[in-house]
Design an enzyme around this catalytic site. Structure first.
Site, PDB file in Angstrom:
ATOM      1  N   ARG A   1      34.088  50.539  41.243  1.00 39.05           N
ATOM      2  CA  ARG A   1      33.564  50.407  42.608  1.00 39.05           C
ATOM      3  C   ARG A   1      34.285  51.328  43.593  1.00 39.05           C
ATOM      4  O   ARG A   1      33.716  51.725  44.604  1.00 39.05           O
ATOM      5  CB  ARG A   1      33.635  48.953  43.063  1.00 39.05           C
ATOM      6  CG  ARG A   1      32.837  48.022  42.143  1.00 39.05           C
ATOM      7  CD  ARG A   1      32.468  46.725  42.809  1.00 39.05           C
ATOM      8  NE  ARG A   1      32.184  45.687  41.819  1.00 39.05           N
ATOM      9  CZ  ARG A   1      31.065  45.595  41.098  1.00 39.05           C
ATOM     10  NH1 ARG A   1      30.100  46.468  41.262  1.00 39.05           N
ATOM     11  NH2 ARG A   1      30.905  44.624  40.220  1.00 39.05           N
TER      12      ARG A   1
ATOM     13  N   SER B   1      27.685  39.738  36.172  1.00 40.32           N
ATOM     14  CA  SER B   1      28.179  38.360  36.026  1.00 40.32           C
ATOM     15  C   SER B   1      27.247  37.555  35.133  1.00 40.32           C
ATOM     16  O   SER B   1      27.691  36.804  34.251  1.00 40.32           O
ATOM     17  CB  SER B   1      28.250  37.692  37.404  1.00 40.32           C
ATOM     18  OG  SER B   1      29.220  38.313  38.196  1.00 40.32           O
TER      19      SER B   1
ATOM     20  N   SER C   1      37.924  31.934  43.199  1.00 39.84           N
ATOM     21  CA  SER C   1      37.627  32.777  42.038  1.00 39.84           C
ATOM     22  C   SER C   1      36.607  32.117  41.119  1.00 39.84           C
ATOM     23  O   SER C   1      36.864  31.069  40.528  1.00 39.84           O
ATOM     24  CB  SER C   1      38.913  33.063  41.251  1.00 39.84           C
ATOM     25  OG  SER C   1      38.567  33.621  39.996  1.00 39.84           O
TER      26      SER C   1
ATOM     27  N   GLN D   1      35.754  33.406  38.383  1.00 40.46           N
ATOM     28  CA  GLN D   1      36.240  33.590  37.009  1.00 40.46           C
ATOM     29  C   GLN D   1      37.090  32.399  36.591  1.00 40.46           C
ATOM     30  O   GLN D   1      36.960  31.893  35.475  1.00 40.46           O
ATOM     31  CB  GLN D   1      37.034  34.891  36.899  1.00 40.46           C
ATOM     32  CG  GLN D   1      36.170  36.122  37.088  1.00 40.46           C
ATOM     33  CD  GLN D   1      36.976  37.407  37.119  1.00 40.46           C
ATOM     34  OE1 GLN D   1      38.205  37.385  36.993  1.00 40.46           O
ATOM     35  NE2 GLN D   1      36.306  38.522  37.291  1.00 40.46           N
TER      36      GLN D   1
ATOM     37  N   LYS E   1      41.947  43.043  42.001  1.00 46.44           N
ATOM     38  CA  LYS E   1      40.717  43.393  41.281  1.00 46.44           C
ATOM     39  C   LYS E   1      41.033  44.505  40.268  1.00 46.44           C
ATOM     40  O   LYS E   1      42.176  44.702  39.905  1.00 46.44           O
ATOM     41  CB  LYS E   1      39.637  43.818  42.276  1.00 46.44           C
ATOM     42  CG  LYS E   1      39.200  42.682  43.199  1.00 46.44           C
ATOM     43  CD  LYS E   1      38.488  41.614  42.421  1.00 46.44           C
ATOM     44  CE  LYS E   1      38.080  40.452  43.296  1.00 46.44           C
ATOM     45  NZ  LYS E   1      37.551  39.339  42.532  1.00 46.44           N
TER      46      LYS E   1
ATOM     47  N   ARG F   1      46.453  42.971  35.380  1.00 47.80           N
ATOM     48  CA  ARG F   1      45.903  41.902  36.225  1.00 47.80           C
ATOM     49  C   ARG F   1      46.442  40.520  35.827  1.00 47.80           C
ATOM     50  O   ARG F   1      46.741  40.276  34.665  1.00 47.80           O
ATOM     51  CB  ARG F   1      44.367  41.948  36.169  1.00 47.80           C
ATOM     52  CG  ARG F   1      43.851  43.274  36.711  1.00 47.80           C
ATOM     53  CD  ARG F   1      42.342  43.363  36.651  1.00 47.80           C
ATOM     54  NE  ARG F   1      41.711  42.430  37.565  1.00 47.80           N
ATOM     55  CZ  ARG F   1      40.396  42.258  37.631  1.00 47.80           C
ATOM     56  NH1 ARG F   1      39.589  42.942  36.835  1.00 47.80           N
ATOM     57  NH2 ARG F   1      39.888  41.410  38.488  1.00 47.80           N
TER      58      ARG F   1
ATOM     59  N   ASP G   1      33.065  41.872  45.902  1.00 46.35           N
ATOM     60  CA  ASP G   1      33.050  43.174  45.227  1.00 46.35           C
ATOM     61  C   ASP G   1      32.476  44.287  46.108  1.00 46.35           C
ATOM     62  O   ASP G   1      32.467  45.453  45.693  1.00 46.35           O
ATOM     63  CB  ASP G   1      32.232  43.086  43.933  1.00 46.35           C
ATOM     64  CG  ASP G   1      32.951  42.259  42.876  1.00 46.35           C
ATOM     65  OD1 ASP G   1      34.192  42.220  42.891  1.00 46.35           O
ATOM     66  OD2 ASP G   1      32.265  41.644  42.045  1.00 46.35           O
TER      67      ASP G   1
ATOM     68  N   ARG H   1      27.778  35.919  31.095  1.00 45.97           N
ATOM     69  CA  ARG H   1      27.551  34.480  30.871  1.00 45.97           C
ATOM     70  C   ARG H   1      26.427  34.248  29.868  1.00 45.97           C
ATOM     71  O   ARG H   1      26.474  33.305  29.069  1.00 45.97           O
ATOM     72  CB  ARG H   1      27.251  33.800  32.211  1.00 45.97           C
ATOM     73  CG  ARG H   1      28.514  33.677  33.094  1.00 45.97           C
ATOM     74  CD  ARG H   1      28.143  33.490  34.552  1.00 45.97           C
ATOM     75  NE  ARG H   1      29.299  33.205  35.409  1.00 45.97           N
ATOM     76  CZ  ARG H   1      30.144  34.113  35.904  1.00 45.97           C
ATOM     77  NH1 ARG H   1      29.990  35.409  35.601  1.00 45.97           N
ATOM     78  NH2 ARG H   1      31.139  33.760  36.707  1.00 45.97           N
TER      79      ARG H   1
ATOM     80  N   GLY I   1      37.866  41.903  33.753  1.00 44.63           N
ATOM     81  CA  GLY I   1      38.516  40.640  34.088  1.00 44.63           C
ATOM     82  C   GLY I   1      37.586  39.465  33.834  1.00 44.63           C
ATOM     83  O   GLY I   1      38.008  38.408  33.349  1.00 44.63           O
TER      84      GLY I   1
END
Ligand code: S3P
Length: 448
Positions: free
Chosen positions: A403, A29, A174, A176, A354, A129, A327, A33, A101
Site C-alpha cells: 500500500r 480479507s 484488530s 485479525q 502494519k 511484526r 488500510d 477467510r 499478517g
C-alpha cells in the site's frame, strides 16, 4: 511481481485524465477467510472471485499443508475439500505466510486448538511484526508458542490437546486478533466470547454464520460482544468474493487527483466496517458517487464513480472511524497533500505495526516530495498544498509494503514531477493487476 524477489523499481509520471472502468480484484480479507473456513468444513467449498495475490496464494498453500485439498480450475474457480473442525493434520514443513499478517494470524488461530504443532515464518516485513497479540489469547485456550524475541516469527505453535473456551476482550482494534480467537474457539467445547471495544471488519463473523456456526453479535455498553458455540459442523459453501474496497481506493483516489478524470470502479463492497475512506473523501469534497447501490450476499455493494475533484479540503478524520479505513490512511495522506488545509488523523497507533510503519513510511516519502507532515505515536497531520502545488520528484522506499508503493505511484500521477518507488514488487500481494489496470485507465507508470 513478488515481495520476495529482486526489487522492481517503478516511476509514476504526471498523466492526463484517467478514464474507463477499473475491475479491481477480489477482497483480500474475505479471500483468506473463504480458504480457511473451506478447509475447516467437511466437503467441497467453491470460491469464485478469489484474490489471486501472493498473500492469499500463501494461505492456499498453508491449507494444503494442514491437509485440505485446494485446487483451481482454468476458469479461476477455486475448490477446497475441507477436513472439518478439529481435522487439521500436522504440517511436515514450515508454513511460510510470505507478507501476510492476516494469513499467519488467522491460521495460527485455526490450528491452535488441535493437537498438532506448526512452525510459521514470513518475509522480512512479516518477521518484524508482533505476534503476541495473537499468541497471548491462544494461550488461554491451552496453546503454547515459542518465537523470537518480542514475539516475532519464525514461531512454533503447539496446539492445545484439550482446549477450553475463552472469554477475551481484544486490547487493540484488530480484526485479525478477533478472528484468530474465533477460529480457535471453533474447536473448543462450549462458548467462546470475544469483546471488542471498537467494531472492526466483521467478515469472520458473517462467514462463520454462513458456514452454519451459531454465532451472535451484541452491541453493549462494554463494546461488541461476539459469542460462538464451539465444535460446530461447518457446512461447505459457494462463495462469490466481492471486489476489494481497499484496492478500489487506489483508482478512486487517482481519479480524484488527476485532472479531467472520470473512472468507474464497479461492484465494491460498502460494508460499514470497511468503507470509512469513501465517507472521508466525500467529506473532503471529492466527487465520488455511489451508483447502483444494492445488496449482494447480505452486504451493501455499489459501483463507485470518481471524478477529478479540484477543490479538496483537509478534514479531521474521527478516530472512531479508524478501524473502517485502517488500510487506507496511506493513500488518504496522498489525497490530503493535494487538499487545502490540514488533514488530521488521530487514534491510528495500529498504522505503526502494519506491513511497515505506515506513518513513518508515508511521512518520509511525502516530506521528500515537498509536503509538510507532522507525526506522533498515534497521530499524524498532513499540510495540504492544494491541487497543482505538490512538487513530487522524490524516490520513496516501499518497505515491502504494497500500500505504500501504490500510494506513492498515485501521488506521481498528479504531482508536478514524477514520483519513484524503490520496489513495487510487494503490490503483487494484494493487487497483482495494478500495473495493467492503471495503464488501461491512462496512468503513465514505468518500470526501472
Ligand atoms: C485484516 C485486518 C486488518 C487489516 C488487514 C486485514 C483482516 O489488520 O489491516 O489488512 O483481514 O482481518 P488488523 O487486524 O491488524 O487491524
Amino acid at each position: 511481481m513478488s515481495g520476495h524477489g529482486t526489487p522492481i523499481p517503478m516511476i509514476s509520471h504526471p498523466c492526463g485524465p484517467l478514464a474507463g472502468r477499473a475491475d479491481v480484484p477480489g477482497d483480500k480479507s474475505i479471500s483468506h477467510r473463504a480458504l480457511i473456513l473451506g478447509a475447516l468444513s467437511v466437503g467441497e467449498t467453491v470460491i469464485t472471485g478469489l484474490l489471486e495475490g501472493d498473500d492469499v496464494l500463501d494461505t492456499a498453500k498453508a491449507m494444503r499443508a494442514f491437509g485440505a485439498e485446494v485446487s483451481r480450475d482454468e476458469h479461476g474457480t477455486w475448490r477446497v475439500h475441507g477436513v472439518g473442525v478439529g481435522g487439521f493434520a500436522e504440517p511436515s514443513q514450515v508454513i511460510d505466510c510470505g507478507n501476510s499478517g492476516t494469513g499467519v494470524r488467522l491460521i495460527m488461530g485455526a490450528m491452535a486448538t488441535s493437537p498438532i504443532t506448526a512452525t510459521f515464518t514470513g518475509d522480512a516485513s512479516l518477521n518484524k511484526r508482533p505476534m503476541a497479540r495473537v499468541t497471548d489469547p491462544l494461550a488461554l485456550f491451552g496453546a503454547r508458542a515459542v518465537g523470537r524475541s518480542g514475539g516475532r516469527l519464525p514461531m512454533t505453535v503447539v496446539g492445545a490437546a484439550d482446549p477450553v473456551p475463552v472469554r477475551y476482550e481484544v486490547p487493540v482494534p484488530s480484526a485479525q486478533v478477533k478472528s484468530a480467537v474465533l477460529l480457535a474457539g471453533l474447536n473448543a467445547p462450549g462458548q467462546t466470547v470475544v469483546i471488542e471495544r471498537e467494531a472492526t471488519r466483521d467478515h469472520t463473523e458473517r462467514m462463520l454464520a454462513g458456514f452454519g456456526a451459531t454465532i451472535t453479535t451484541e452491541d453493549t455498553p462494554e463494546g461488541r460482544v461476539i459469542t460462538l458455540n464451539g465444535q460446530p459442523d461447518l457446512i461447505p459453501q459457494g462463495i462469490a468474493v466481492p471486489r476489494d474496497p481497499s484496492s478500489a481506493a487506489f483508482p478512486v483516489c487517482a481519479a480524484i487527483l488527476t485532472p479531467g478524470s472520470d473512472v468507474l470502479v464497479p461492484n465494491i463492497g460498502l460494508n460499514p466496517t470497511r468503507a470509512g475512506l469513501f465517507t472521508t473523501l466525500r467529506e473532503m469534497g471529492a466527487e465520488l458517487e455511489y451508483e447502483n447501490l444494492r445488496e449482494e450476499g447480505g452486504e451493501p455493494v455499489a459501483d463507485l464513480r470518481a471524478r477529478f475533484s479540484p477543490d479538496l479540503r483537509g478534514v479531521e478524520v474521527p478516530p472512531a472511524r479508524a478501524a473502517s479505513m485502517i488500510d487506507e490512511y496511506p493513500v488518504l495522506s496522498v489525497v490530503a497533500a493535494f487538499a487545502t488545509g490540514q488533514t488530521v488523523m488521530r487514534g491510528v497507533r495500529e498504522l505503526r505495526v502494519k506491513e511497515s510503519d505506515r506513518i513513518a513510511a508515508m511521512a518520509a516519502g511525502l516530506r521528500a516530495g515537498g509536503v509538510t507532515v507532522e507525526d506522533g505515536p498515534d497521530w499524524w497531520i498532513v499540510h495540504g498544498l492544494g491541487h497543482g502545488n505538490v512538487p513530487g520528484g522524490q524516490t520513496c522506499e516501499s518497505h515491502l509494503d504494497h500500500r505504500i508503493a501504490m500510494s506513492f505511484l498515485v501521488m506521481g500521477m498528479a504531482a508536478q514531477a514524477p514520483v519513484s518507488v524503490d520496489d513495487a514488487g510487494p503490490i503483487a500481494t494484494s493487487f497483482p493487476v495494478f500495473e495493467p489496470l492503471m495503464a488501461a485507465l491512462g496512468a503513465d507508470i514505468r518500470r526501472g
